[in-house]
Design an enzyme around this catalytic site. Sequence first.
Site, short mmCIF file in Angstrom:
data_model
loop_
_atom_site.label_atom_id
_atom_site.label_comp_id
_atom_site.label_asym_id
_atom_site.label_seq_id
_atom_site.Cartn_x
_atom_site.Cartn_y
_atom_site.Cartn_z
CG HIS A 139 -5.15 -38.81 48.57
ND1 HIS A 139 -6.21 -39.20 49.36
CD2 HIS A 139 -4.09 -38.70 49.41
CE1 HIS A 139 -5.81 -39.34 50.61
NE2 HIS A 139 -4.52 -39.03 50.67
CE LYS A 160 -4.00 -35.72 52.25
NZ LYS A 160 -3.15 -36.79 52.82
CG ASP A 178 -9.87 -39.72 51.27
OD1 ASP A 178 -8.65 -39.84 51.51
OD2 ASP A 178 -10.56 -40.61 50.76
NE ARG A 244 16.00 -20.23 55.85
CZ ARG A 244 16.93 -20.07 56.80
NH1 ARG A 244 18.14 -20.59 56.64
NH2 ARG A 244 16.66 -19.37 57.89
#
Length: 310
Positions: A139, A160, A178, A244
């Site tokens: 997916h 997405k 998908d 970060r």
Amino acid sequence: MDNVSLTKVVEKMGLKSKTPQISTDNIFLHIPEINRPALQLSGFYDHFDNDRMQLIGNVEYAYLSTLDDATRKLRYTQLLSSNIPCIIFCRGLEPEQMILEIALKYSVPILQYHGTTSSFMAESIRWLKVQLAPTITIHGVLVDVYGEGVLIMGESGIGKSEAALELIKRGHRLVSDDAVEISKVSDETLIGTAPDITRHFIELRGIGIVDVKTLFGVQSVKETQTINMVIKLEEWSKEKEYDRLGLEEEYTEFLGNKVVCTTIPIRPGRNLAVIVESAAVNYRQKQMGYNAAKELYNRVQQNLAKKMEN
């Protein structure tokens, strides 16, 4: 895919059948390998892989011409009776009537290819590896961003498809939305494509199904793409500490192959398309030998060393 019909190979490689009486529809290949029967034409069959296509090139053809008729017939019979899928004569070489008659007896197609033997081997092995590669369906959304295959993953409804649509509007290309079919074509390469039924379509909640190829043109879609990196989208959490700097790369695994993976926290106001673009460009920079995080780390270390000297 577990097997490939010999008919598909004939169509793909432009082969001509010299035994049209024999159908290739029910002959299947299971491995992406090819054999040139050099030793077999001399009568040696130990460790013979009879499930491979057999190629006859200039060398094999010349050797066969040195044999007397009785020996040549014996060699043809041994080879054709060993349950091989087919024999292909390359360089436009013409099979003699003797082998055609024996081929009909054992129902082995004799095919002809007008290109060189080496070019046939290279192209057919490459194509067969793709066709027979182990495949899974996951997916996600696969897009081509600046030539890099970016697989966007995350929970349903996280954004997405919306990110993919924005990327398409910015000039990038959709491969699949998908559901993404991932094939392992080598120990380093994963190829992604879309299932036939959903190819070129995107589902947008509140709007429905969008045909990307029709709306944005053929330049906005792509059939297949190497998967270079994975971006995982997840809801922002105050309790979680996010990377970060990016000094240490994370990986995810598909079919035993590792792919660079980046986790991006989602919160209102973040432009996902720009972030995905930046991630793709940053990945390319790293592949070219430049790592911005390491450059910053080195600068900090040098600055600290200067301060300690002073």
